[in-house]
Design a protein around this motif. Structure first.
Motif, short mmCIF file in Angstrom:
data_model
loop_
_atom_site.label_atom_id
_atom_site.label_comp_id
_atom_site.label_asym_id
_atom_site.label_seq_id
_atom_site.Cartn_x
_atom_site.Cartn_y
_atom_site.Cartn_z
N LEU A 44 2.86 18.72 -2.60
CA LEU A 44 3.01 17.49 -2.54
C LEU A 44 4.59 16.96 -2.11
N GLY A 45 5.49 17.81 -1.94
CA GLY A 45 6.88 17.72 -1.61
C GLY A 45 8.00 17.79 -2.67
N ALA A 46 7.46 18.37 -3.75
CA ALA A 46 8.54 18.52 -4.73
C ALA A 46 9.79 19.43 -4.05
N PRO A 47 10.81 19.24 -4.37
CA PRO A 47 12.12 19.85 -3.81
C PRO A 47 11.81 21.41 -4.74
N SER A 48 12.38 22.48 -3.90
CA SER A 48 12.34 23.81 -4.51
C SER A 48 13.04 24.04 -5.65
N THR A 49 14.06 23.14 -6.14
CA THR A 49 14.71 23.28 -7.40
C THR A 49 13.82 22.91 -8.43
N SER A 50 12.64 22.29 -8.17
CA SER A 50 11.57 22.08 -9.41
C SER A 50 11.36 23.30 -10.16
N ALA A 79 0.75 -1.24 0.03
CA ALA A 79 -0.03 -0.04 0.02
C ALA A 79 0.74 1.27 0.08
N GLN A 80 2.00 1.41 0.91
CA GLN A 80 2.73 2.33 0.74
C GLN A 80 3.63 2.49 -0.76
N ARG A 81 3.88 1.49 -1.28
CA ARG A 81 4.55 1.34 -2.52
C ARG A 81 3.46 2.17 -3.45
N ARG A 82 2.26 1.85 -3.53
CA ARG A 82 1.33 2.03 -4.36
C ARG A 82 1.19 3.82 -4.25
N ARG A 83 0.89 3.87 -2.85
CA ARG A 83 0.57 5.36 -2.49
C ARG A 83 1.93 6.19 -3.11
N ALA A 84 3.07 5.89 -2.88
CA ALA A 84 4.54 6.73 -3.36
C ALA A 84 4.46 6.89 -4.95
N ALA A 85 4.11 5.54 -5.57
CA ALA A 85 3.77 5.52 -7.14
C ALA A 85 2.84 6.64 -7.46
N GLU A 86 1.64 6.54 -6.80
CA GLU A 86 0.68 7.44 -7.24
C GLU A 86 0.86 9.11 -7.28
N GLN A 87 1.44 9.17 -6.18
CA GLN A 87 2.15 10.52 -5.46
C GLN A 87 3.32 11.07 -6.61
N GLN A 88 4.05 10.16 -6.78
CA GLN A 88 4.93 10.57 -7.98
C GLN A 88 4.42 10.87 -9.26
#
Length: 136
Positions: A109-115, A73-82
């Motif tokens: 969502l947590g993108a680094p500020s360099t984005s 479930a954590q892997r799926r959530r991380a993939a969906e968020q990515q």
């Protein structure tokens, strides 16, 4: 002395039975690690407790399945968020009216500020590679 040993044995069996009931309650609550710990205490108190091996195996297998399901479930959530983050960053790179909004959501969502600087440099390089327009 024999009577004292009999009393101690009965007390140990009652203690093991109480631990077993605690383990069963934990099992009903899907607390497999807690159930396993309680049955390990039963093992220490009364190694001959009926069907103890089967309960230990059941709790151990359930704990492993639960841990595996949580990881999946954590892997799926991380993939969906990515995937969502990638889509937002692509929108931010494309610019337009939605670019800033997409950038802000990606940051949330947590993108680094360099984005943002990457998105800006991507847009800048796209603009630089365009043919100049000549107006009459």
């Amino acid at each position: 002395s024999e009577a004292l040993q009999g009393h101690a044995g009965a007390s140990t069996q009652r203690f093991a039975a109480a631990l077993h009931q605690s383990a069963l309650a934990r099992l009903d609550l899907f607390d497999y690690d807690g159930a396993l710990a309680a049955w390990e205490q039963v093992l220490a108190a009364d190694p001959d407790f009926p069907y103890l091996d089967e309960w230990l195996v059941r709790a151990s297998a359930s704990a492993r399945r639960q841990a595996s399901a949580v990881q999946e479930a954590q892997r799926r959530r991380a993939a969906e968020q990515q995937a969502r983050l990638d889509a937002l960053l692509e929108t931010a790179r494309a610019g337009g009216g939605e670019g800033e909004e997409a950038y802000q959501e990606a940051r949330a969502l947590g993108a680094p500020s360099t984005s943002r600087s990457k998105a800006a440099s991507s847009v800048a390089s796209s603009v630089a590679s365009m043919e100049p327009c000549h107006y009459r």
